[in-house]
Design an enzyme around this catalytic site. Structure first.
Site, PDB file in Angstrom:
ATOM      1  N   ARG A  68      -2.301  -8.602  -1.708  1.00 47.49           N
ATOM      2  CA  ARG A  68      -3.480  -9.381  -2.126  1.00 47.49           C
ATOM      3  C   ARG A  68      -3.535  -9.462  -3.643  1.00 47.49           C
ATOM      4  NH1 ARG A  68      -7.949  -6.320   1.065  1.00 47.49           N
ATOM      5  NH2 ARG A  68      -6.432  -4.747   0.512  1.00 47.49           N
TER       6      ARG A  68
ATOM      7  N   HIS B 240       6.756   2.080  19.302  1.00 45.64           N
ATOM      8  CA  HIS B 240       5.701   2.526  18.372  1.00 45.64           C
ATOM      9  C   HIS B 240       5.905   3.993  17.954  1.00 45.64           C
ATOM     10  CE1 HIS B 240       1.312   1.688  16.989  1.00 45.64           C
ATOM     11  NE2 HIS B 240       1.889   2.589  16.201  1.00 45.64           N
TER      12      HIS B 240
ATOM     13  N   ARG C   8       1.695  -3.655  12.482  1.00 40.67           N
ATOM     14  CA  ARG C   8       0.962  -4.002  13.702  1.00 40.67           C
ATOM     15  C   ARG C   8       1.549  -5.281  14.285  1.00 40.67           C
ATOM     16  NH1 ARG C   8      -0.500   0.428  14.008  1.00 40.67           N
ATOM     17  NH2 ARG C   8      -2.622   1.259  14.043  1.00 40.67           N
TER      18      ARG C   8
ATOM     19  N   ILE D 274       2.471   2.855   2.421  1.00 35.68           N
ATOM     20  CA  ILE D 274       3.722   2.798   3.187  1.00 35.68           C
ATOM     21  C   ILE D 274       4.697   1.817   2.537  1.00 35.68           C
ATOM     22  CG2 ILE D 274       4.753   2.274   5.445  1.00 35.68           C
ATOM     23  CD1 ILE D 274       2.064   3.227   6.706  1.00 35.68           C
TER      24      ILE D 274
ATOM     25  N   GLY E 119       6.335   4.959  14.641  1.00 34.31           N
ATOM     26  CA  GLY E 119       6.126   5.108  13.192  1.00 34.31           C
ATOM     27  C   GLY E 119       5.726   6.509  12.758  1.00 34.31           C
TER      28      GLY E 119
ATOM     29  N   GLY F 261       0.862  -1.191   0.000  1.00 33.19           N
ATOM     30  CA  GLY F 261       0.000   0.000   0.000  1.00 33.19           C
ATOM     31  C   GLY F 261       0.893   1.234   0.000  1.00 33.19           C
TER      32      GLY F 261
ATOM     33  N   GLU G  96       0.738  -4.727  22.904  1.00 33.91           N
ATOM     34  CA  GLU G  96       1.316  -3.442  23.249  1.00 33.91           C
ATOM     35  C   GLU G  96       0.670  -2.834  24.494  1.00 33.91           C
ATOM     36  OE1 GLU G  96       2.210  -1.760  19.270  1.00 33.91           O
ATOM     37  OE2 GLU G  96       1.964   0.139  20.299  1.00 33.91           O
TER      38      GLU G  96
HETATM   39  C1  8YV Z   1      -0.427   6.243  15.234  1.00 36.95           C
HETATM   40  C2  8YV Z   1      -0.294   4.186  13.798  1.00 36.95           C
HETATM   41  O1  8YV Z   1       0.384   7.100  15.902  1.00 36.95           O
HETATM   42  O2  8YV Z   1      -1.630   5.598  12.469  1.00 36.95           O
HETATM   43  C3  8YV Z   1      -1.392   4.470  12.839  1.00 36.95           C
HETATM   44  O3  8YV Z   1      -2.039   3.509  12.421  1.00 36.95           O
HETATM   45  O4  8YV Z   1       0.080   3.094  13.958  1.00 36.95           O
HETATM   46  C4  8YV Z   1       0.407   5.168  14.624  1.00 36.95           C
HETATM   47  O5  8YV Z   1       1.562   5.572  14.012  1.00 36.95           O
HETATM   48  C5  8YV Z   1      -1.427   5.687  16.176  1.00 36.95           C
HETATM   49  O6  8YV Z   1      -2.243   4.763  15.558  1.00 36.95           O
HETATM   50  C6  8YV Z   1      -2.254   6.790  16.783  1.00 36.95           C
HETATM   51  O7  8YV Z   1      -3.555   6.379  17.049  1.00 36.95           O
END
Ligand code: 8YV
Length: 328
Positions: free
Chosen positions: A181, A290, A243, A161, A292, A159, A272
């Site tokens: 997929r 976490h 995830r 990312i 990201g 996707g 987590e």
């Molecule tokens: C977010 C993330 O900071 O956006 C996402 O799906 O995994 C994170 O980087 C987090 O979900 C905030 O709710």
């Protein structure tokens, strides 16, 4: 006449400028303590909010949604992933769910690339050696990691990312492979120089590096099961910025213990913030909390997307980032 201001309940603190704007535009209720809502607080929130703004730390499950008051019309998630929200339950109650796609793509891809570099080149281990005063001088054979140039990277989930990571990977001279997929368009495939693998098992067994970049759904839970982890080459490195639920963490810690995998870089965890104890204390396992989307810019942009979604809804229109586009 303008529409009445919606009651918007935020479950966590958001960047100052986002909160200020929310107060200007909506009847916003902030969580100034920034302590995650417990179940009782969430149940109370869905009784008074027209719009709930949750984050990944909130479990918005079917029973919570079923118990929501009739005034709850929208769940405007602060984040891209919505695996903590029962979308079917929301749809059944005609509650719109939105997320914040696009604005955290580059940052999350940066972090995936950072983990690939950190594990391959033993960056965290090396920094620790220096910090602890154990650097006694260069030697030809000491602290050698693995070369990236020319290696094969398998991206699971192509996707936004995954594609952003593929662009970075190409610049580092990696050969990009992917499982999805379905294949991406020939134009994107050509731009990324990426090779599609229909069979995930086969791809896993041929890669030097693997990055997980797909969402957590019931179909991808433990996508990397014990059986799949056993397919990895012993020199392979695995990174996960998507995830935690995608990996059977107990099986991964077994693989690390038996040296079935050369290195691991994780930013997300199955339970987590708990981390499987078997993953702790290994120099070849780099663990991040976490991070990201953790840049000031991305968090501001995520807040701006939430505001745009709620504002559009307050004005009586369909919010742009509906997770189920067909809704309303
Ligand atoms: C977010 C993330 O900071 O956006 C996402 O799906 O995994 C994170 O980087 C987090 O979900 C905030 O709710």
């Amino acid at each position: 006449m303008s529409n009445p201001r919606l009651k918007v309940v935020l479950t966590r603190r958001l960047p100052d400028a986002v909160e200020t704007r929310m107060r200007e535009l909506f009847d916003a209720e902030l969580n100034l303590k920034d302590v995650p809502f417990d179940r009782a607080a969430l149940e109370a929130a869905v009784q008074r909010a027209d719009v709930l703004v949750p984050t990944i730390t909130d479990e918005i499950d079917a029973s919570l949604i079923a118990g929501a008051g009739d005034q709850l019309k929208m769940i405007a998630n602060f984040g891209a992933g919505v695996d903590h929200i029962d979308i079917d339950a929301a749809v059944a109650r005609q509650i719109i769910v939105t997320n914040t796609p696009g604005v955290l793509t580059e940052d999350t891809a940066d972090l995936a690339m950072s983990l690939i570099l950190a594990v391959s080149r033993r960056i965290v281990e090396g920094a620790q050696v220096v910090a602890e005063g154990r650097f006694e001088g260069w030697t030809p054979t000491w602290m050698c990691g693995r070369k990236l140039w020319g290696k094969r990277l398998g991206i699971v989930g192509m996707g936004r990312i995954g594609q952003a990571l593929a662009r970075r990977a190409r610049a580092f001279g990696l050969q990009v492979h992917y499982h999805n997929r379905k294949p991406v368009s020939p134009r994107i495939e050509e731009e990324l120089g990426a090779t599609y693998w229909d069979d995930l098992d086969q791809m896993l067994s041929r890669m030097d590096l693997i990055s997980l970049n797909c969402p957590a759904t019931k179909d991808t839970h433990h996508l990397l099961s014990a059986e799949r982890l056993a397919r990895l080459q012993p020199h392979a490195i695995l990174v996960n910025t998507a995830r935690g639920e995608l990996i059977d963490e107990a099986a991964l810690s077994d693989a690390v213990a038996r040296r079935g995998i050369a290195g691991v870089g994780l930013d997300v965890y199955e339970h987590e913030p708990a981390i499987h104890p078997g993953l702790l204390g290994h120099p070849n396992v780099v663990l991040l909390p976490h991070l990201g989307s953790a840049t000031l810019e991305a968090r501001q942009d995520m807040g701006d997307r939430v505001i745009a979604n709620v504002m559009t809804f307050q004005n009586g229109h369909r919010p742009p980032d509906r997770v189920i586009p067909a809704m309303l």
